[in-house]
Design an enzyme around this catalytic site. Structure first.
Site, PDB file in Angstrom:
ATOM      1  N   ARG A  93       0.643  -0.986   0.249  1.00  0.00           N
ATOM      2  CA  ARG A  93      -0.187   0.197   0.232  1.00  0.00           C
ATOM      3  C   ARG A  93       1.039   1.095   0.236  1.00  0.00           C
ATOM      4  O   ARG A  93       1.184   1.972  -0.713  1.00  0.00           O
ATOM      5  CB  ARG A  93      -0.972   0.166   1.279  1.00  0.00           C
ATOM      6  CG  ARG A  93      -2.015  -0.626   1.222  1.00  0.00           C
ATOM      7  CD  ARG A  93      -2.562  -1.290   2.334  1.00  0.00           C
ATOM      8  NE  ARG A  93      -1.843  -1.407   3.381  1.00  0.00           N
ATOM      9  CZ  ARG A  93      -1.937  -2.419   4.327  1.00  0.00           C
ATOM     10  NH1 ARG A  93      -3.377  -2.295   5.160  1.00  0.00           N
ATOM     11  NH2 ARG A  93      -1.189  -3.130   5.248  1.00  0.00           N
ATOM     12  N   SER A 131      -7.524  -3.338   7.843  1.00  0.00           N
ATOM     13  CA  SER A 131      -8.592  -4.275   8.906  1.00  0.00           C
ATOM     14  C   SER A 131      -8.330  -3.363  10.352  1.00  0.00           C
ATOM     15  O   SER A 131      -9.481  -3.060  11.068  1.00  0.00           O
ATOM     16  CB  SER A 131      -8.089  -5.828   8.961  1.00  0.00           C
ATOM     17  OG  SER A 131      -7.999  -6.370   7.386  1.00  0.00           O
TER      18      SER A 131
HETATM   19  P1  ADP Z   1      -1.016  -9.882   7.506  1.00  0.00           P
HETATM   20  O1  ADP Z   1      -1.885  -9.813   8.993  1.00  0.00           O
HETATM   21  O2  ADP Z   1      -1.034 -10.448   7.015  1.00  0.00           O
HETATM   22  O3  ADP Z   1      -0.661  -8.016   6.995  1.00  0.00           O
HETATM   23  P2  ADP Z   1      -3.663  -8.683   6.333  1.00  0.00           P
HETATM   24  O4  ADP Z   1      -4.981  -8.843   6.417  1.00  0.00           O
HETATM   25  O5  ADP Z   1      -3.878  -6.780   7.002  1.00  0.00           O
HETATM   26  O6  ADP Z   1      -2.786  -9.265   6.653  1.00  0.00           O
HETATM   27  O7  ADP Z   1      -2.967  -7.973   4.404  1.00  0.00           O
HETATM   28  C1  ADP Z   1      -3.322  -9.337   3.431  1.00  0.00           C
HETATM   29  C2  ADP Z   1      -2.884  -9.420   2.936  1.00  0.00           C
HETATM   30  O8  ADP Z   1      -3.645  -8.035   2.348  1.00  0.00           O
HETATM   31  C3  ADP Z   1      -1.405  -8.169   3.060  1.00  0.00           C
HETATM   32  O9  ADP Z   1      -1.179  -8.314   2.166  1.00  0.00           O
HETATM   33  C4  ADP Z   1      -1.378  -6.723   2.433  1.00  0.00           C
HETATM   34  O10 ADP Z   1      -0.705  -5.746   2.145  1.00  0.00           O
HETATM   35  C5  ADP Z   1      -3.140  -6.422   1.945  1.00  0.00           C
HETATM   36  N1  ADP Z   1      -3.731  -5.733   1.957  1.00  0.00           N
HETATM   37  C6  ADP Z   1      -4.244  -5.600   3.147  1.00  0.00           C
HETATM   38  N2  ADP Z   1      -4.420  -3.868   3.088  1.00  0.00           N
HETATM   39  C7  ADP Z   1      -5.079  -3.407   1.616  1.00  0.00           C
HETATM   40  C8  ADP Z   1      -5.869  -3.147   1.442  1.00  0.00           C
HETATM   41  N3  ADP Z   1      -6.344  -1.795   1.916  1.00  0.00           N
HETATM   42  N4  ADP Z   1      -5.606  -2.746   0.013  1.00  0.00           N
HETATM   43  C9  ADP Z   1      -4.721  -4.501  -0.704  1.00  0.00           C
HETATM   44  N5  ADP Z   1      -4.533  -4.505  -0.006  1.00  0.00           N
HETATM   45  C10 ADP Z   1      -4.343  -4.562   0.863  1.00  0.00           C
END
Ligand code: ADP
Length: 164
Positions: A93, A131
Site C-alpha cells: 500500500r 483491517s
Molecule cells: P497480514 O496480517 O498478513 O498483513 P492482512 O489481512 O492485513 O494480513 O493483509 C493481507 C494482505 O492484503 C497483505 O498483502 C496486505 O498488504 C494486503 N492488504 C491489506 N490491506 C489492504 C488494502 N487496503 N488494499 C490492498 N491490499 C491490502
C-alpha cells in the site's frame, strides 16, 4: 501442456476490506486459480474467529469461480507447495509495507526458491485502508461504509455493538 498458475493470497483478513477485494479482483484474470488463505494465528487475538473470516470471504468472493477461500497454519511456503502454487501474492500500500514484505519475500525464497512473491498495488482510494483501522473506527462508533462490503459492515456492527 498448458501451465496452470495458482497464486496464494495470504493474510489475516480480520475482517476482509474493499482493499483486499480490489487485489483479489485484479488478480483473478492474471492467474488461473487464486486461493485466499486465512492465517490461523494462535498468537494474535483476532476480532473475528477463523470461521467467521472464512465465511465473510466466501460470501464476497463467491461470484468469482477461480477464487477459493481456505485456511492455513505454519509455514506459508509449505502450504503453497502442498497446493502446487508457484506464486505468493501480497499487496504493497505504501512505503511502510515495503520493508517487512521485502524481508518476508526473501526469506520465503530462501526456503522455497521456486515460489515467487508477486506484489500488487491496490486502487489509490484503498491505499490508506487497513483491517486494523476499520476495527478501530467501528469500535469507536464510526462508519466504515464504503471501506468494507455491506455484510462485513453488518458483522462489525454486531461484533462491536456500534451503530456505525
Ligand atoms: P497480514 O496480517 O498478513 O498483513 P492482512 O489481512 O492485513 O494480513 O493483509 C493481507 C494482505 O492484503 C497483505 O498483502 C496486505 O498488504 C494486503 N492488504 C491489506 N490491506 C489492504 C488494502 N487496503 N488494499 C490492498 N491490499 C491490502
Amino acid at each position: 501442456m498448458v501451465m496452470q498458475v495458482t497464486a496464494i493470497y495470504p493474510g489475516s483478513f480480520d475482517p476482509v476490506t474493499n482493499g483486499h477485494l480490489d487485489i483479489v479482483n485484479r488478480s483473478r484474470d492474471k492467474f488461473d486459480r487464486v486461493i485466499v488463505a486465512v492465517l490461523v494465528n494462535l498468537e494474535k487475538t483476532p476480532l473475528f474467529t477463523t470461521e467467521e473470516r472464512v465465511a465473510m470471504l466466501g460470501e464476497v468472493t463467491g461470484q468469482w469461480n477461480n477464487v477459493e477461500v481456505d485456511t492455513f497454519e505454519g509455514l506459508l511456503v509449505k502450504y503453497a507447495k502442498a497446493n502446487q502454487a508457484k506464486v505468493i501474492l501480497r499487496a504493497i500500500r505504501a512505503v511502510t509495507d515495503y520493508e517487512y514484505e521485502f524481508q518476508m519475500a526473501l526469506m520465503n525464497r530462501r526456503m522455497e526458491p521456486d515460489i515467487e512473491t508477486v506484489f500488487m498495488v491496490p486502487a489509490v482510494e484503498y491505499s490508506y485502508l487497513s483491517s486494523r483501522l476499520v476495527k478501530e473506527i467501528s469500535l469507536l462508533g464510526g462508519s466504515v461504509s464504503g471501506l468494507v462490503p455491506p455484510i462485513v459492515e453488518d458483522s462489525l456492527k454486531k461484533k462491536t455493538g456500534s451503530e456505525g
